[in-house]
Motif scaffolding. Structure first.
Motif, short mmCIF file in Angstrom:
data_model
loop_
_atom_site.label_atom_id
_atom_site.label_comp_id
_atom_site.label_asym_id
_atom_site.label_seq_id
_atom_site.Cartn_x
_atom_site.Cartn_y
_atom_site.Cartn_z
N ALA A 23 23.36 0.27 17.83
CA ALA A 23 22.44 -0.33 18.95
C ALA A 23 21.67 -0.40 18.58
CB ALA A 23 22.30 0.56 20.13
N ALA A 24 20.85 -1.54 18.11
CA ALA A 24 19.53 -1.90 17.17
C ALA A 24 18.50 -2.21 18.09
CB ALA A 24 19.75 -2.69 16.12
N SER A 25 17.54 -1.29 17.38
CA SER A 25 15.94 -2.02 17.78
C SER A 25 15.18 -2.02 17.15
CB SER A 25 15.64 -0.25 19.28
OG SER A 25 15.46 0.60 17.83
N GLY A 26 13.78 -2.83 17.62
CA GLY A 26 12.96 -3.52 16.53
C GLY A 26 13.03 -4.68 15.89
N ARG A 27 14.03 -5.67 15.84
CA ARG A 27 14.33 -6.28 14.38
C ARG A 27 15.61 -6.90 15.54
NH1 ARG A 27 14.26 -7.84 9.44
NH2 ARG A 27 15.80 -8.90 9.76
N THR A 28 16.30 -8.07 15.46
CA THR A 28 17.49 -8.44 15.57
C THR A 28 17.67 -8.75 13.22
OG1 THR A 28 17.18 -10.76 16.43
CG2 THR A 28 17.63 -9.71 17.54
N PHE A 29 19.22 -8.70 13.56
CA PHE A 29 19.35 -8.70 12.48
C PHE A 29 20.23 -9.91 12.28
CE2 PHE A 29 17.12 -5.00 10.63
CZ PHE A 29 17.39 -4.60 11.59
N SER A 30 20.43 -10.61 11.10
CA SER A 30 21.93 -11.71 10.74
C SER A 30 23.05 -10.67 10.13
CB SER A 30 21.15 -13.25 9.72
OG SER A 30 20.54 -13.64 10.57
N LYS A 31 23.39 -9.65 9.83
CA LYS A 31 23.71 -8.84 8.82
C LYS A 31 23.61 -7.46 9.20
CE LYS A 31 24.48 -7.53 3.75
NZ LYS A 31 23.89 -8.22 2.39
N GLY A 66 43.03 -6.06 9.86
CA GLY A 66 44.42 -5.82 10.47
C GLY A 66 44.62 -5.02 11.45
N ARG A 67 43.34 -3.55 11.21
CA ARG A 67 43.82 -2.92 12.41
C ARG A 67 42.05 -2.51 12.41
NH1 ARG A 67 43.42 2.50 10.48
NH2 ARG A 67 43.23 2.36 8.30
N PHE A 68 40.69 -2.44 12.29
CA PHE A 68 39.41 -2.66 12.82
C PHE A 68 38.93 -4.07 13.19
CE2 PHE A 68 37.99 1.47 10.57
CZ PHE A 68 39.26 1.96 10.72
N THR A 69 38.37 -4.03 13.73
CA THR A 69 37.81 -5.62 14.39
C THR A 69 36.40 -5.10 15.33
OG1 THR A 69 39.56 -6.08 15.35
CG2 THR A 69 37.67 -7.05 15.54
N ILE A 70 35.24 -5.83 13.82
CA ILE A 70 33.91 -5.78 14.33
C ILE A 70 33.73 -7.22 15.15
CG2 ILE A 70 31.39 -5.99 12.77
CD1 ILE A 70 32.56 -4.53 10.44
N SER A 71 32.52 -6.95 15.92
CA SER A 71 31.71 -7.64 16.93
C SER A 71 30.16 -7.44 17.17
CB SER A 71 32.79 -7.88 18.29
OG SER A 71 33.14 -6.23 19.15
N ARG A 72 29.84 -8.01 17.97
CA ARG A 72 28.63 -8.27 17.87
C ARG A 72 28.43 -8.52 19.70
NH1 ARG A 72 23.98 -7.22 16.34
NH2 ARG A 72 21.71 -8.77 16.97
N ASP A 73 27.22 -7.79 20.27
CA ASP A 73 26.84 -8.61 21.96
C ASP A 73 25.39 -9.35 21.33
OD1 ASP A 73 25.16 -8.54 24.13
OD2 ASP A 73 27.16 -7.16 25.40
N PHE A 74 24.63 -9.79 21.03
CA PHE A 74 23.22 -10.98 20.86
C PHE A 74 22.55 -9.75 21.96
CE2 PHE A 74 23.79 -12.91 17.38
CZ PHE A 74 25.67 -13.34 17.45
#
Length: 121
Positions: A23-31, A66-74
């Motif tokens: 969980a990020a706070s303070g700003r949003t990030f593109s990377k 193939g085993r791990f997946t990264i995703s994001r909830d904007f």
């Protein structure tokens, strides 16, 4: 003030799954990215996610592809690392990271505190 807070680590048997959250706070990030560090070893890049122009890109190290997946909830400003088919060698402290700007390879500017993942055989 930027903060990255990881959660979701724990103990799991080999072959099992875990989902880590950042969980990020303070700003949003593109990377953003995930790293891990096992005892006595250097920090290892696990994977990353970038989004630009409405397109999301993900990339992974060979050891987890193939085993791990990264995703994001904007809406939640939260990034996830879904880990399936876990192996004992995946045992490590997992760190979330964020970069101020796109580009720069696997260089990141902000880091979370880490969450322990232990995979038993």
């Amino acid at each position: 003030q930027v903060q990255l807070v990881e959660s979701g680590g724990g103990l799991v048997q080999a072959g099992g799954s875990l989902r880590l959250s950042c969980a990020a706070s303070g700003r949003t990030f593109s990377k953003m990215g995930w790293f891990r560090q096992a005892p006595g070893q250097e920090r290892e890049f696990v994977g990353g996610i970038t989004w630009t122009g409405g397109t999301t890109y993900t990339y992974y190290s060979d050891s987890v592809k193939g085993r791990f997946t990264i995703s994001r909830d904007f809406a939640k400003n939260t990034t996830y690392l879904q880990m399936n088919s876990l192996k004992p060698e995946d045992t490590a402290v997992y760190y979330c990271a964020a970069a101020k700007f796109l580009g720069g390879g696997i260089q990141y500017d902000y880091w979370g505190q880490g969450t322990q993942v232990t995979v038993s055989s």
